[in-house]
Structures are given as structure tokens and as C-alpha cells.
Design an enzyme around this catalytic site. Structure first.
Site, PDB file in Angstrom:
ATOM      1  N   GLY A 187       0.798  -1.201   0.000  1.00  0.00           N
ATOM      2  CA  GLY A 187       0.000   0.000   0.000  1.00  0.00           C
ATOM      3  C   GLY A 187       0.837   1.260   0.000  1.00  0.00           C
ATOM      4  O   GLY A 187       1.993   1.257   0.432  1.00  0.00           O
ATOM      5  N   SER A 188       0.250   2.363  -0.466  1.00  0.00           N
ATOM      6  CA  SER A 188       0.886   3.673  -0.372  1.00  0.00           C
ATOM      7  C   SER A 188       0.671   4.249   1.032  1.00  0.00           C
ATOM      8  O   SER A 188      -0.155   3.754   1.799  1.00  0.00           O
ATOM      9  CB  SER A 188       0.297   4.623  -1.402  1.00  0.00           C
ATOM     10  OG  SER A 188       0.673   4.231  -2.693  1.00  0.00           O
ATOM     11  N   GLY A 189       1.421   5.283   1.332  1.00  0.00           N
ATOM     12  CA  GLY A 189       1.272   5.957   2.619  1.00  0.00           C
ATOM     13  C   GLY A 189       2.400   5.646   3.579  1.00  0.00           C
ATOM     14  O   GLY A 189       2.355   6.057   4.737  1.00  0.00           O
ATOM     15  N   HIS A 190       3.404   4.908   3.106  1.00  0.00           N
ATOM     16  CA  HIS A 190       4.505   4.481   3.971  1.00  0.00           C
ATOM     17  C   HIS A 190       5.862   4.981   3.497  1.00  0.00           C
ATOM     18  O   HIS A 190       6.885   4.428   3.897  1.00  0.00           O
ATOM     19  CB  HIS A 190       4.559   2.947   4.036  1.00  0.00           C
ATOM     20  CG  HIS A 190       3.306   2.285   4.475  1.00  0.00           C
ATOM     21  ND1 HIS A 190       2.752   2.510   5.713  1.00  0.00           N
ATOM     22  CD2 HIS A 190       2.495   1.377   3.861  1.00  0.00           C
ATOM     23  CE1 HIS A 190       1.653   1.759   5.842  1.00  0.00           C
ATOM     24  NE2 HIS A 190       1.467   1.087   4.730  1.00  0.00           N
TER      25      HIS A 190
ATOM     26  N   ASP B 199      -1.829  -8.622   0.241  1.00  0.00           N
ATOM     27  CA  ASP B 199      -0.561  -8.721  -0.483  1.00  0.00           C
ATOM     28  C   ASP B 199      -0.212 -10.182  -0.759  1.00  0.00           C
ATOM     29  O   ASP B 199       0.261 -10.521  -1.851  1.00  0.00           O
ATOM     30  CB  ASP B 199       0.552  -8.044   0.315  1.00  0.00           C
ATOM     31  CG  ASP B 199       0.331  -6.542   0.431  1.00  0.00           C
ATOM     32  OD1 ASP B 199       0.034  -5.907  -0.591  1.00  0.00           O
ATOM     33  OD2 ASP B 199       0.458  -5.998   1.547  1.00  0.00           O
TER      34      ASP B 199
ATOM     35  N   HIS C 153      -0.612   0.724  10.055  1.00  0.00           N
ATOM     36  CA  HIS C 153      -1.917   1.163   9.538  1.00  0.00           C
ATOM     37  C   HIS C 153      -2.841   1.501  10.686  1.00  0.00           C
ATOM     38  O   HIS C 153      -4.041   1.659  10.501  1.00  0.00           O
ATOM     39  CB  HIS C 153      -2.553   0.071   8.688  1.00  0.00           C
ATOM     40  CG  HIS C 153      -1.633  -0.503   7.669  1.00  0.00           C
ATOM     41  ND1 HIS C 153      -0.865  -1.615   7.899  1.00  0.00           N
ATOM     42  CD2 HIS C 153      -1.338  -0.093   6.411  1.00  0.00           C
ATOM     43  CE1 HIS C 153      -0.141  -1.873   6.816  1.00  0.00           C
ATOM     44  NE2 HIS C 153      -0.398  -0.961   5.907  1.00  0.00           N
TER      45      HIS C 153
END
Lengths: 333, 333
Positions: free
Chosen positions: A53-56, A109, A218
């Protein structure tokens, strides 16, 4: 929500547009910006792919580059990329020597990378998988396969990336990635929530004087929420859990990653490292490689994690090898 | 106040202890941890020193290292280091070729660096000074000498550091530092306050839907406070002010620094850069060197700044030269 953004739905695609504009050493395949690959492939090398995921940032795509990874499938914020995106990255980075997937232990994932591996297999591309599960707060000893992958996956990328750059075989690179995985432990602490752009409010609430040890990247629940303690006490509690799982002998060497989750200043990360260093010193353990900064974030979450990799001679060499990506550079000492 | 710290009075000294433990390429002189110098001096080179308050990491001390600076005097949070500390750093890093001071335009720093230069002069050490004043929001055109130094000083460090590493003379390194200074403009925007550890509460208040354009890195008032606009509009307003001061021709080249002030995720910085890149593109200006991340922070302040250096051939070479410090690495392309 105080964020620099336009339409929240465009968050990931505009971020990627910015990344490609800034870093010409990165490009994409299948006419899909979320299928990122290095623009400077090295012929004949085992390919290394990640995704998540994005955001990391810098996780995951930030480690695509020399001496690290060859491609990354990029998901929405906190969402898995698709199997097709992983497969497109795989096809592109395979140079006949096979591809290793290195990603975190999250259901979406796993399902998608498994499917991508099957698609690649039909094309005759050999794929192996190493699934990061370094977060000791996310499940008990004996149930390590249930643990989440967090910042410690950086060490797996680094070791495997250097091994692939040395020209080692698929089996060897996989063995090394797995060894780095097995010898890494991470524990985190959160002080504030992150905000997912399309949701627009805090993922969880936490009191103005509270911390949560073991919180996931998250916002997954941790193992204890309590009053924020002095920095040294926080580290003492976190490292006690690490030391309970890693048995060190005098003169053992480790790599240390003090990772900011996004909103915590570097000054504070160094105050945390100071205590980690003291605790290692008491045990006669040497911090041979040290990185302090933001390596796996949860957007603007205030907090930090400590990852410890128990080195051996081989990992020492690979962790110390040069690397150069748009988000991470390491010169050989 | 949600910070990882022990006694707030120990904030700077514990941070420095952590830095020295993590980075053996840094050391200190005069038995004072706040007198930081490189442990790997290069014989005969012009020395480069900086100094300033803590709370801005990587600024200032983070740029001590190969291809950048030789020493930094470290002050308390948002406080100037003393003249004596600057003088001790100066004595140590002078190799007979003289020393250039590069620091930001703040009264305390100017008084103390002036005094240090006088002390050095008595020892026969030649000192020149270049005072960063890149923040266009802090005073009007024609009064540039009143402007504060902010993130754009990174370009001055980089250009001067590379010039010194090439073996150029004191006069040449000074000329280049001054040229980089004169050709750099920065403008910032803040979304939230920072918290000084010893004070324990926000330096200023700002509404949950407000931004302040031109806010300084210590919370100095900016030029306009208004409702937070979409990212592209924020950049349009900021860059309009930059373009009003820098006249670009088609095919001109610039270096761009998109700097996070501490609490803003990297994802958002890339969304900001995307718009900067578009605006430069419209003018036919090429972003030859791009850095995006945290280079000059105000602890946990959410916000960002944009710095633009108008390159010429000489600055292009020096900005692109390799550098390696514990907080910043650049490989030659």
C-alpha cells in the site's frame, strides 16, 4: 485533515507523478504508473520486487534502485496493489535469473503476490517469496507466521539487494533474504494517528498524554496503551521485548534502524537511539550499522519503531554494501 | 506535548549523544559536544563552518561531512551557539587555507559569528562570512538584507562544500557561496505549530483549516493566513512570489528543494513538487537537480518550503558533485 492535496482520490497518482518527475532513474511499465521499475536494469541479475500500500514512504517503492530492488507494485493508500500489477513488474524485471518477491505479511498482499507468482510460472519465470514478519508486537512467540511486516523489511531489502548485485543465484538471494528476515525484530510505539486522505479523519483516537506500544503502521492495535513515559523508559520497555527474542553474546554485532513513523522529529529519534545504544552496550553488543530517520512511515503518525538485525559475517558484508535509490543512499564505509 | 524525551533540559545534549553514538564520522572539540567537527578532515582544504539553533535537523549539523561542511556550532533549541563555541570549531577546522562561515540571518548568530571571526583573526586565521537570507516572505524586495535564512542555505552548503572539496581558494569558495546565496529563493507554508521542549506548548496557534504562507522556521509570522487551499493552489501562490523575483529564460536550469518542515509526509511533498515541476515546465525551465524530503525542519511543524536555485554552469557542476554526510548523501549522476 491538514494535508497538502488536491482531490483525495488523486493522492496516489499525483504522488507518483511527482516521483517520476523528480527521479528519472525510476520508470513504469504496462502504461501503469503503479507498476514501477528501475530505469537502469542490470543485465543477468536476479530481480527483486516488492509491493504494498501507499502511505509508507520511503516504503515500498523508495527502495527501487541500485543495490536494492528492481521494481515495486504500488497500491492505494494502505491497500494492496493488484496481482496483475505485480505480474507486470515481474515480467519486466526478470532477466532469466528469476525474481524474488519481498513484501509484508498482509492478507491482500499475500493473495495477490501468490497469484502473480502463478502467472509468472506460466511464463516460465521462477519466483520465490520472502514475507516480512518482523513486528514482534503483532503476535506471540511460536506464532511468528501471524506477525505483520514493518520497518525491519528494510534490512531484508538491503541484504537481498546487495546479494543480487553481487550476482548471486536465485536460491542464494532467497536464502539470504530469508536469513535477514529471520534475524530481524521490530517493535513500534505510536503517539498519534494518521489520516487516510480519502477518509479524512484520524484512523484512531489516542489521548493527549497516551502512547500505544506495538501499534501497527496502519493503526492496528498494539499491546499496551498507557501514559507517555520518559523516552528512556519507553525504549527500556520496547527493547526488553526485543532482547527476550534475540539472544546476544558479548561482541555480537547488530544493525539498528530507528524509524520515525512520520510526525516525529529526527531530534527525538536520536534521543531514542541513545538509549538503544546504551542498552546494547551493557550487553557488549556492537551497533555496527545504524540508520536513523524515516524508512517506513504511516503518513503523519507520530511515533517510532526500533528494528534490530542480528548480524553474521555475510549479513554484515551485505548490509554495509553500497546502495543508491532516490530515497536511500549508502556509501561503502 | 507529545515528545520522546527525558528531562526537557537535556534535549539537545541527549540528541547530540545519540548523534555521536550513531555517526563515528562526527566528533567534537574543546570537550564540548556542541562544538562538532568532522572526524575525517581533508588536509589543506578551505574550512567550512556553520552554526545555529537546534530543532531543525538535518540543519545545521547534519551537513558536516564529505563534500559539505567541516564543523558546526550547536545551539540550544532555536538559540544561537556561543561565539566561543564557533571559535573553537574555527580553530580546529582551519588548515591554513582559511574558513568560511555560512549561517542564517538571525541577530544572535550574526553577533556571535562576528565575535568568533574577530577571535580567529587574532590567531591569524582568515575568516569570511556568507549569511543566508533566502526567505522571500520575511522582507520585501530591496530589503533583502533583512530576510531570514531558511532551507535554501542547503544549496549554499552544497555549492561551497563542493568548491572547497575541489581545492579552490578561500576567495573562490566565498565567491561561490555568495553566488549560490544570491541565486536562491525560498518560500514556506505552515499548517501547524512546533513545540519547544522546554516550553512544552505550541509556539503559536493556527486553526484546523488554516495555513500560513511565509511562516518562519521558528514560528515567525508569515505574510498571509488563510483557509487551507488545494495543494496546487498553494504552490501556485507560493511560486508566483518566487517567479516575481527570479527571471527565467527558456531552457534555464534550476535546482529545486521541496523541504518538509517536520510533520508533513513525504507523499504530500511529492504532490507539491508535481505542481512546481508543472509551473517550471510551462516556463521552459528544467529542474536539473531535485531533492525532496526534510532538509531544514521546525521539529514537528507540519508544512513545507520550496527553494529554487537558478543554476549557471559552475553551480550546476558543484550542486551535482558527490557528498556524503550522516544526514545527506549524493552520488554523482
Amino acid at each position: 485533515m491538514k494535508k497538502f492535496l488536491n482531490d483525495p482520490e488523486d493522492f496516489v497518482d499525483e504522488m507518483l507523478d511527482g516521483i517520476y518527475r523528480a527521479h528519472p532513474q525510476l520508470t513504469y511499465v504496462a502504461e501503469d504508473r503503479r507498476c514501477m521499475v528501475t530505469a537502469k536494469p542490470r543485465t543477468g541479475k536476479v530481480g527483486l520486487a516488492t509491493g504494498g500500500g501507499s502511505g509508507h514512504l520511503p516504503l515500498f517503492l523508495g527502495y527501487v534502485g541500485e543495490g536494492m530492488l528492481d521494481g515495486a507494485a504500488v497500491g492505494g493508500v494502505f491497500q494492496s496493489p493488484s496481482a496483475e500489477q505485480m505480474y507486470e513488474v515481474t515480467k519486466h524485471i526478470d532477466q532469466g535469473a528469476g525474481v524474488v518477491y519481498i513484501y509484508g505479511n498482509y492478507t491482500g498482499d499475500i493473495i495477490n503476490f501468490d497469484m502473480a507468482a502463478e502467472l509468472a510460472d506460466l511464463d516460465g519465470i521462477k519466483v520465490t517469496q520472502v514475507v516480512g514478519n518482523d513486528d514482534i508486537a503483532s503476535s506471540i512467540v511460536g506464532e511468528e507466521h501471524k506477525r505483520r511486516g514493518v520497518a525491519g523489511i528494510f534490512f531484508v531489502f538491503k541484504a537481498a539487494g546487495a546479494a543480487a548485485a553481487e550476482g548471486l543465484s536465485l536460491d542464494e538471494v532467497t536464502r539470504i533474504a530469508d536469513k535477514a528476515r529471520l534475524r530481524t525484530r521490530t517493535i513500534g510505539v505510536a503517539l498519534s494517528s494518521c489520516v487516510v486522505p480519502e477518509i479524512g479523519h484520524a484512523t484512531f483516537s489516542i489521548g493527549p498524554d497516551e502512547m500505544e506500544i506495538g501499534m501497527g503502521i496502519h493503526g492496528e492495535p498494539g499491546i499496551s496503551r498507557k501514559k507517555l513515559a520518559p523516552a528512556d523508559s519507553v525504549i527500556d520497555e520496547m527493547m526488553e521485548r526485543v532482547f527476550a527474542e534475540q539472544s546476544f553474546s558479548d561482541r555480537d554485532e547488530v544493525a539498528v534502524l530507528v524509524n520515525g513513523l512520520g510526525g516525529t522529529p529526527k531530534e527525538e529519534l536520536y534521543i531514542l537511539f541513545r538509549r538503544v545504544s546504551q542498552l546494547l552496550g551493557v550487553r557488549g553488543v556492537q551497533a555496527k550499522h545504524v540508520w536513523i530517520g524515516e524508512f517506513a512511515t504511516a503518513m503523519e503518525m507520530a511515533g517510532a519503531s526500533i528494528s534490530i538485525l542480528h548480524l553474521d559475517e555475510e549479513l554484515d558484508r551485505l548490509i554495509g554494501a553500497p546502495a543508491n535509490t532516490p530515497f536511500f543512499s549508502h556509501y561503502k564505509a
